[in-house]
Design an enzyme around this catalytic site. Sequence first.
Site, PDB file in Angstrom:
ATOM      1  CG  HIS A  49      -0.246   0.035   2.534  1.00  0.00           C
ATOM      2  ND1 HIS A  49      -0.220  -1.042   3.388  1.00  0.00           N
ATOM      3  CD2 HIS A  49       0.469   1.007   3.144  1.00  0.00           C
ATOM      4  CE1 HIS A  49       0.478  -0.731   4.463  1.00  0.00           C
ATOM      5  NE2 HIS A  49       0.907   0.493   4.337  1.00  0.00           N
TER       6      HIS A  49
HETATM    7  P1  TYD Z   1      -2.308  -4.058   7.773  1.00  0.00           P
HETATM    8  O1  TYD Z   1      -2.588  -2.700   7.235  1.00  0.00           O
HETATM    9  O2  TYD Z   1      -2.798  -5.229   7.007  1.00  0.00           O
HETATM   10  O3  TYD Z   1      -0.743  -4.221   8.025  1.00  0.00           O
HETATM   11  P2  TYD Z   1       0.456  -4.164   6.957  1.00  0.00           P
HETATM   12  O4  TYD Z   1       0.183  -3.009   6.058  1.00  0.00           O
HETATM   13  O5  TYD Z   1       1.670  -3.983   7.773  1.00  0.00           O
HETATM   14  O6  TYD Z   1       0.499  -5.425   6.198  1.00  0.00           O
HETATM   15  O7  TYD Z   1      -2.862  -4.117   9.277  1.00  0.00           O
HETATM   16  C1  TYD Z   1      -3.218  -5.309   9.913  1.00  0.00           C
HETATM   17  C2  TYD Z   1      -4.386  -5.021  10.847  1.00  0.00           C
HETATM   18  O8  TYD Z   1      -4.004  -4.146  11.903  1.00  0.00           O
HETATM   19  C3  TYD Z   1      -5.547  -4.380  10.124  1.00  0.00           C
HETATM   20  O9  TYD Z   1      -6.729  -4.976  10.623  1.00  0.00           O
HETATM   21  C4  TYD Z   1      -5.487  -2.940  10.556  1.00  0.00           C
HETATM   22  C5  TYD Z   1      -4.850  -3.020  11.923  1.00  0.00           C
HETATM   23  N1  TYD Z   1      -4.059  -1.837  12.280  1.00  0.00           N
HETATM   24  C6  TYD Z   1      -4.454  -1.057  13.361  1.00  0.00           C
HETATM   25  O10 TYD Z   1      -5.479  -1.326  14.017  1.00  0.00           O
HETATM   26  N2  TYD Z   1      -3.686   0.021  13.721  1.00  0.00           N
HETATM   27  C7  TYD Z   1      -2.563   0.346  13.046  1.00  0.00           C
HETATM   28  O11 TYD Z   1      -1.888   1.340  13.408  1.00  0.00           O
HETATM   29  C8  TYD Z   1      -2.171  -0.459  11.908  1.00  0.00           C
HETATM   30  C9  TYD Z   1      -0.929  -0.128  11.108  1.00  0.00           C
HETATM   31  C10 TYD Z   1      -2.952  -1.547  11.565  1.00  0.00           C
END
Ligand code: TYD
Length: 142
Positions: A49
Amino acid sequence: MLAKLIKFESNRDERGALIALEDQYNVPFEIKRVYYIFDTKEKVRRGGHAHKDLKQLAICLKGSCKFLLTDGRIEENIELNSPEEGLLLEHCLWREMYNFSTDCILLLLADKYYDEDDYIRDYSDYLKMILDVKDDELSKEI
Ligand code: TYD
């Protein structure tokens, strides 16, 4: 370079090492949020992303992992494997994380609270946005 690597000053003595992170000093933004990624399973890719507005600093506290970064034109792959450096990720940069070692602990500092609306999760949407913005900037420069 698509992202700046910041070296941290380590307080090392016979006991070991200590690094302090302070906003506006060795972290070039106000820290609003801290999260960390650990226990990552084999062959997993995370991220995938870009952020419209968010700035982040990524620090690999333990183990190693790789970042694939692209601005839609050039691509870079950077390995983080030291708690003594941080990768500054500006907004509008596409990132994927991969090659996590099993012991990897990846710390992320962010300048904003979590906001799903700030994410661009579709690469073709990202390309459209970033290339439009850049073409706009280029046409202004000419
Ligand atoms: P995700 O965006 O998939 O992580 P990455 O981009 O590192 O692969 O996030 C995983 C889960 O955690 C998703 O359900 C959103 C949640 N999340 C939060 O609640 N707070 C945060 O600050 C972040 C980064 C993710």
